[in-house]
Design a protein around this motif. Structure first.
Motif, PDB file in Angstrom:
ATOM      1  N   VAL A 110      -3.489   9.181   3.887  1.00  0.00           N
ATOM      2  CA  VAL A 110      -3.696   7.924   3.169  1.00  0.00           C
ATOM      3  C   VAL A 110      -5.204   7.673   3.163  1.00  0.00           C
ATOM      4  O   VAL A 110      -5.843   7.662   4.204  1.00  0.00           O
ATOM      5  CB  VAL A 110      -2.951   6.758   3.857  1.00  0.00           C
ATOM      6  N   SER A 111      -5.759   7.470   1.980  1.00  0.00           N
ATOM      7  CA  SER A 111      -7.206   7.292   1.841  1.00  0.00           C
ATOM      8  C   SER A 111      -7.635   5.887   2.245  1.00  0.00           C
ATOM      9  O   SER A 111      -6.831   4.948   2.278  1.00  0.00           O
ATOM     10  CB  SER A 111      -7.632   7.554   0.395  1.00  0.00           C
ATOM     11  N   THR A 112      -8.922   5.748   2.490  1.00  0.00           N
ATOM     12  CA  THR A 112      -9.505   4.440   2.774  1.00  0.00           C
ATOM     13  C   THR A 112      -9.279   3.492   1.597  1.00  0.00           C
ATOM     14  O   THR A 112      -8.996   2.307   1.787  1.00  0.00           O
ATOM     15  CB  THR A 112     -11.015   4.579   3.068  1.00  0.00           C
ATOM     16  N   ALA A 113      -9.371   4.025   0.372  1.00  0.00           N
ATOM     17  CA  ALA A 113      -9.138   3.201  -0.824  1.00  0.00           C
ATOM     18  C   ALA A 113      -7.702   2.673  -0.848  1.00  0.00           C
ATOM     19  O   ALA A 113      -7.465   1.514  -1.211  1.00  0.00           O
ATOM     20  CB  ALA A 113      -9.442   3.997  -2.091  1.00  0.00           C
ATOM     21  N   GLU A 114      -6.728   3.519  -0.471  1.00  0.00           N
ATOM     22  CA  GLU A 114      -5.332   3.064  -0.425  1.00  0.00           C
ATOM     23  C   GLU A 114      -5.153   1.967   0.623  1.00  0.00           C
ATOM     24  O   GLU A 114      -4.438   0.997   0.396  1.00  0.00           O
ATOM     25  CB  GLU A 114      -4.398   4.238  -0.134  1.00  0.00           C
ATOM     26  N   LEU A 115      -5.795   2.137   1.783  1.00  0.00           N
ATOM     27  CA  LEU A 115      -5.721   1.100   2.821  1.00  0.00           C
ATOM     28  C   LEU A 115      -6.330  -0.205   2.309  1.00  0.00           C
ATOM     29  O   LEU A 115      -5.774  -1.281   2.526  1.00  0.00           O
ATOM     30  CB  LEU A 115      -6.432   1.554   4.095  1.00  0.00           C
ATOM     31  N   GLN A 116      -7.445  -0.106   1.604  1.00  0.00           N
ATOM     32  CA  GLN A 116      -8.090  -1.307   1.059  1.00  0.00           C
ATOM     33  C   GLN A 116      -7.181  -2.023   0.069  1.00  0.00           C
ATOM     34  O   GLN A 116      -7.173  -3.259   0.018  1.00  0.00           O
ATOM     35  CB  GLN A 116      -9.433  -0.954   0.417  1.00  0.00           C
ATOM     36  N   VAL A 152     -12.755  -0.708  18.427  1.00  0.00           N
ATOM     37  CA  VAL A 152     -12.530   0.184  19.565  1.00  0.00           C
ATOM     38  C   VAL A 152     -13.880   0.578  20.171  1.00  0.00           C
ATOM     39  O   VAL A 152     -14.696   1.227  19.520  1.00  0.00           O
ATOM     40  CB  VAL A 152     -11.716   1.430  19.157  1.00  0.00           C
ATOM     41  N   LEU A 153     -14.070   0.165  21.417  1.00  0.00           N
ATOM     42  CA  LEU A 153     -15.308   0.461  22.137  1.00  0.00           C
ATOM     43  C   LEU A 153     -15.198   1.756  22.940  1.00  0.00           C
ATOM     44  O   LEU A 153     -16.205   2.393  23.239  1.00  0.00           O
ATOM     45  CB  LEU A 153     -15.675  -0.697  23.064  1.00  0.00           C
ATOM     46  N   ASP A 154     -13.963   2.118  23.287  1.00  0.00           N
ATOM     47  CA  ASP A 154     -13.718   3.352  24.029  1.00  0.00           C
ATOM     48  C   ASP A 154     -12.214   3.643  23.956  1.00  0.00           C
ATOM     49  O   ASP A 154     -11.412   2.741  23.784  1.00  0.00           O
ATOM     50  CB  ASP A 154     -14.164   3.200  25.486  1.00  0.00           C
ATOM     51  N   GLY A 155     -11.861   4.911  24.084  1.00  0.00           N
ATOM     52  CA  GLY A 155     -10.460   5.285  24.027  1.00  0.00           C
ATOM     53  C   GLY A 155      -9.950   5.357  22.591  1.00  0.00           C
ATOM     54  O   GLY A 155     -10.744   5.474  21.651  1.00  0.00           O
ATOM     55  N   SER A 156      -8.624   5.236  22.449  1.00  0.00           N
ATOM     56  CA  SER A 156      -8.026   5.407  21.124  1.00  0.00           C
ATOM     57  C   SER A 156      -6.606   4.859  21.105  1.00  0.00           C
ATOM     58  O   SER A 156      -5.998   4.631  22.141  1.00  0.00           O
ATOM     59  CB  SER A 156      -8.034   6.889  20.733  1.00  0.00           C
ATOM     60  N   GLY A 157      -6.107   4.673  19.885  1.00  0.00           N
ATOM     61  CA  GLY A 157      -4.749   4.191  19.696  1.00  0.00           C
ATOM     62  C   GLY A 157      -4.407   4.188  18.210  1.00  0.00           C
ATOM     63  O   GLY A 157      -5.188   4.689  17.388  1.00  0.00           O
ATOM     64  N   TYR A 158      -3.242   3.637  17.886  1.00  0.00           N
ATOM     65  CA  TYR A 158      -2.770   3.615  16.509  1.00  0.00           C
ATOM     66  C   TYR A 158      -2.360   2.206  16.091  1.00  0.00           C
ATOM     67  O   TYR A 158      -1.679   1.509  16.837  1.00  0.00           O
ATOM     68  CB  TYR A 158      -1.528   4.490  16.335  1.00  0.00           C
ATOM     69  N   PHE A 159      -2.753   1.815  14.881  1.00  0.00           N
ATOM     70  CA  PHE A 159      -2.150   0.678  14.202  1.00  0.00           C
ATOM     71  C   PHE A 159      -1.248   1.249  13.127  1.00  0.00           C
ATOM     72  O   PHE A 159      -1.650   2.170  12.405  1.00  0.00           O
ATOM     73  CB  PHE A 159      -3.213  -0.214  13.538  1.00  0.00           C
ATOM     74  N   ASP A 160      -0.043   0.736  13.022  1.00  0.00           N
ATOM     75  CA  ASP A 160       0.880   1.112  11.955  1.00  0.00           C
ATOM     76  C   ASP A 160       1.040  -0.095  11.035  1.00  0.00           C
ATOM     77  O   ASP A 160       1.220  -1.220  11.503  1.00  0.00           O
ATOM     78  CB  ASP A 160       2.257   1.487  12.518  1.00  0.00           C
ATOM     79  N   VAL A 161       0.963   0.150   9.724  1.00  0.00           N
ATOM     80  CA  VAL A 161       1.157  -0.903   8.726  1.00  0.00           C
ATOM     81  C   VAL A 161       2.165  -0.409   7.693  1.00  0.00           C
ATOM     82  O   VAL A 161       2.358   0.792   7.523  1.00  0.00           O
ATOM     83  CB  VAL A 161      -0.177  -1.291   8.031  1.00  0.00           C
ATOM     84  N   ARG A 162       2.777  -1.338   6.998  1.00  0.00           N
ATOM     85  CA  ARG A 162       3.725  -0.999   5.927  1.00  0.00           C
ATOM     86  C   ARG A 162       3.000  -0.960   4.588  1.00  0.00           C
ATOM     87  O   ARG A 162       2.150  -1.799   4.307  1.00  0.00           O
ATOM     88  CB  ARG A 162       4.825  -2.050   5.847  1.00  0.00           C
ATOM     89  N   ASP A 163       3.376   0.006   3.736  1.00  0.00           N
ATOM     90  CA  ASP A 163       2.850   0.023   2.379  1.00  0.00           C
ATOM     91  C   ASP A 163       3.718  -0.868   1.487  1.00  0.00           C
ATOM     92  O   ASP A 163       4.644  -1.539   1.964  1.00  0.00           O
ATOM     93  CB  ASP A 163       2.725   1.460   1.840  1.00  0.00           C
ATOM     94  N   LYS A 164       3.439  -0.891   0.188  1.00  0.00           N
ATOM     95  CA  LYS A 164       4.198  -1.739  -0.750  1.00  0.00           C
ATOM     96  C   LYS A 164       5.675  -1.383  -0.788  1.00  0.00           C
ATOM     97  O   LYS A 164       6.505  -2.215  -1.116  1.00  0.00           O
ATOM     98  CB  LYS A 164       3.622  -1.609  -2.165  1.00  0.00           C
ATOM     99  N   ASN A 165       6.005  -0.133  -0.456  1.00  0.00           N
ATOM    100  CA  ASN A 165       7.395   0.321  -0.484  1.00  0.00           C
ATOM    101  C   ASN A 165       8.046   0.321   0.888  1.00  0.00           C
ATOM    102  O   ASN A 165       9.071   0.963   1.086  1.00  0.00           O
ATOM    103  CB  ASN A 165       7.467   1.720  -1.103  1.00  0.00           C
TER     104      ASN A 165
END
Length: 179
Positions: free
Chosen positions: A26-32, A98-111
């Protein structure tokens, strides 16, 4: 910039990447288009970074704190990890750096399909008010993040279904205007 992809339907450990096979990035443009903004900043210099200061000033991010999510530092760790992963929305934007480490955010698309957004050191993300989302650590089990707010912080998550809130209605309307 952040890396994002459509998730598989596996019930395997939530901390795994869960990429579809073959991968569907998923591109940055799609996220925007979904209202999700992101930046790559210098986390080692977050206290004096002029780019962070500019973003905070332009977007009125007046309040901040720092949270460390790790088993030995976060009280009620297991309970909080489960709570963060419940699908929910907020009535205000959610802003994390994020200042250190890592993780995931999950979001829903239009569908209503899940998109996983990988966050690592230096990534700043803004999720719009009204978007259904969730958060989880990745397999490293550690993230240190700055939480930013416009005005006083409001921590209230509204678990799905929460479609009756004005913030959700406005968010859904913004998606329909995309075409």
């Amino acid at each position: 910039m952040v890396e994002a992809w459509y998730m598989d339907e596996s019930s395997e450990d939530q901390r795994k990447p869960h990429r579809l096979q073959p991968n569907r990035p998923v591109s940055t443009a799609e996220l925007q288009r979904l209202g999700v903004s992101s930046w790559k900043l210098d986390a080692d210099n977050h206290e004096t970074d002029p780019e962070l200061e500019r973003i905070r000033r332009e977007r009125n991010y007046s309040w901040m704190d720092i949270i460390t999510i790790r088993k030995d530092t976060l009280p009620n760790y297991e309970e909080k990890i489960k709570m963060f992963y419940e699908e929910h929305l907020h009535l205000d934007d959610e802003i994390r750096y994020v200042l250190d480490g890592s993780g995931y955010f999950d979001v829903r698309d239009k569908n209503e399909q899940w998109i996983r957004i990988a966050m690592e050191k230096g990534d700043l993300i803004t999720l719009p008010a009204g978007i259904y989302h969730r958060f989880t650590l990745d397999e490293k089990n550690y993230v240190k993040a700055m939480r930013l707010f416009v005005g006083e912080p409001v921590w209230t998550p509204y678990n799905r279904p929460a479609d009756h809130f004005e913030a959700r209605e406005k968010y859904v309307l913004s998606l329909t205007q995309l075409g």
